[in-house]
Motif scaffolding. Structure first.
Motif, PDB file in Angstrom:
ATOM      1  N   UNK A  11       0.727  -0.750   0.414  1.00  0.00           N
ATOM      2  CA  UNK A  11       0.151   0.059  -0.143  1.00  0.00           C
ATOM      3  C   UNK A  11       0.584   1.307  -0.036  1.00  0.00           C
ATOM      4  N   UNK A  12      -0.005   2.396  -0.519  1.00  0.00           N
ATOM      5  CA  UNK A  12       0.904   3.541  -0.866  1.00  0.00           C
ATOM      6  C   UNK A  12       0.751   4.461   0.985  1.00  0.00           C
ATOM      7  N   UNK A  13       1.052   5.160   1.412  1.00  0.00           N
ATOM      8  CA  UNK A  13       1.126   5.367   2.566  1.00  0.00           C
ATOM      9  C   UNK A  13      -0.092   6.777   2.837  1.00  0.00           C
ATOM     10  N   UNK A  14      -0.505   7.377   2.015  1.00  0.00           N
ATOM     11  CA  UNK A  14      -1.684   7.767   2.296  1.00  0.00           C
ATOM     12  C   UNK A  14      -2.709   6.726   1.399  1.00  0.00           C
ATOM     13  N   UNK A  15      -4.122   6.852   2.544  1.00  0.00           N
ATOM     14  CA  UNK A  15      -5.441   6.333   2.485  1.00  0.00           C
ATOM     15  C   UNK A  15      -5.641   6.446   0.791  1.00  0.00           C
ATOM     16  N   UNK A 312      -8.665  10.183  10.207  1.00  0.00           N
ATOM     17  CA  UNK A 312      -7.760  10.029  11.371  1.00  0.00           C
ATOM     18  C   UNK A 312      -7.501   8.752  11.994  1.00  0.00           C
ATOM     19  N   UNK A 313      -8.632   8.368  11.827  1.00  0.00           N
ATOM     20  CA  UNK A 313      -8.345   6.839  12.481  1.00  0.00           C
ATOM     21  C   UNK A 313      -7.516   5.963  11.298  1.00  0.00           C
ATOM     22  N   UNK A 314      -7.288   6.720  10.125  1.00  0.00           N
ATOM     23  CA  UNK A 314      -6.673   6.239   9.033  1.00  0.00           C
ATOM     24  C   UNK A 314      -5.628   6.529   8.608  1.00  0.00           C
ATOM     25  N   UNK A 315      -5.448   7.347   9.053  1.00  0.00           N
ATOM     26  CA  UNK A 315      -3.693   7.844   9.278  1.00  0.00           C
ATOM     27  C   UNK A 315      -3.353   6.724  10.843  1.00  0.00           C
ATOM     28  N   UNK A 316      -3.410   6.313  11.824  1.00  0.00           N
ATOM     29  CA  UNK A 316      -2.972   6.173  13.170  1.00  0.00           C
ATOM     30  C   UNK A 316      -2.667   3.820  12.352  1.00  0.00           C
ATOM     31  N   UNK A 317      -3.005   3.864  11.076  1.00  0.00           N
ATOM     32  CA  UNK A 317      -3.234   2.591  10.780  1.00  0.00           C
ATOM     33  C   UNK A 317      -1.053   2.501  10.503  1.00  0.00           C
TER      34      UNK A 317
END
Length: 319
Positions: A11-15, A312-317
């Protein structure tokens, strides 16, 4: 831009964010207001899918049009720019004769061929071709998914970029293809049965995608979206005196028939569902377009806290 499919690739860094735009006739202009707010919030949309009216907005977005560009276009387009009605008395007579004979199970192959809809759709496809510069799915970089329905087999047809069409074995119940122009795909997706002439494409007879998948959020999830935002226009309950034309009856019937399956699909595959309160509108109520766009804006603003929480939740994964 690196797009990740559901094949387990890194996966790439950003969702990856996907937006699904549903059908709903003129009420589909509410999508413009939704996109305007999402854009103003700085949201990067990586994939877009559309059905019927939603497919028009999805196509324009994939081609780089801004919501303001779309609003400006609507202010200039009139119904005569895209509606080529079957207006001559002889053709209407033969269409009625076919319907009567068919109703009583009587043979009618001896009758001359007649259009399969009240609007031929030729002018509309030419308009779409101009707006898209005659481009096809091989000529665009942005991942665009457009749905239609094969009226003969009942299967969903998904027009999409080649790299996704190559994964069709993952969803054998759907016909995936990239071998057509954007205009042909959108013309098929918007072919309301009985109103627009179906699109004859390869071995298929294609009509409105809303018959099978009115808000294609599942296609975005399948294509690898981490966050799926769906815009569901639903259907607007109306009094009997508001539904007084064949077109309005057909549009309302399609909306009602598809809503149950849409609700289930969105519950299973959409993370955020935006539902603009558009009220009713026929295809000729162009004076209501500004109100529809504003309804889209308000609905998107109401949904933004939920979208922000997902981000925000995806950024924490873990990366």
């Amino acid at each position: 831009m690196k797009i990740i499919t559901s094949l387990g690739k890194p996966r790439r860094q950003q969702p990856v964010i996907g937006v699904a735009l549903g059908g709903g006739g003129l009420r589909g202009t509410a999508h413009i207001g939704v996109l305007e707010i999402l854009q103003s919030k700085g949201l990067q949309i990586d994939l877009v899918a559309g059905t019927s009216a939603g497919s028009i907005i999805a196509m324009l977005y994939a081609l780089g049009w801004t919501p303001k560009d779309m609003s400006n276009l609507l202010s200039k387009v009139t119904i005569t720019d895209y509606a080529d009605y079957v207006a001559d008395i002889k053709t209407l007579f033969w269409m009625a004769a076919r319907d009567i004979l068919d109703r009583f199970s009587l043979p009618h192959r001896w009758l001359p061929p007649t259009p399969l809809g009240l609007i031929r759709g030729t002018k509309f496809e030419k308009l779409l071709s101009r707006l898209s510069n005659n481009r096809d799915f091989h000529q665009i970089d942005f991942p665009l998914f457009v749905t239609a329905t094969d009226i003969c087999s009942g299967r969903l047809v998904c027009f999409c970029p080649p790299r996704f069409a190559q994964l069709s074995s993952q969803r054998p119940e759907i016909i995936f293809t990239s071998d057509c122009t954007l205009a042909q795909a959108v013309r098929a997706s918007t072919a309301i049965p009985g109103i627009f002439h179906p699109v004859i494409w390869q071995e298929w007879l294609l009509v409105d995608g809303g018959l099978k998948n009115n808000v294609p959020s599942d296609l975005l999830r399948w294509a690898g979206a981490d966050l799926v935002i769906a815009v569901d226009l639903g259907f607007d309950a109306q009094s009997s005196d508001q539904i007084d034309t064949i077109l309005e009856i057909l549009l309302q019937a399609l909306d009602i028939m598809g809503q149950s399956s849409t609700d289930i699909r969105l519950e299973q595959t959409a993370d955020v569902v935006i539902q603009p309160r558009t009220g009713s509108a026929s295809l000729t109520d162009v004076d209501k377009v500004p109100a529809m766009i504003e309804a889209g804006r308000q609905a998107a603003l109401s949904a933004w806290p939920q979208i922000a929480l997902w981000l925000r939740n995806l950024a924490k994964r873990p990366s």
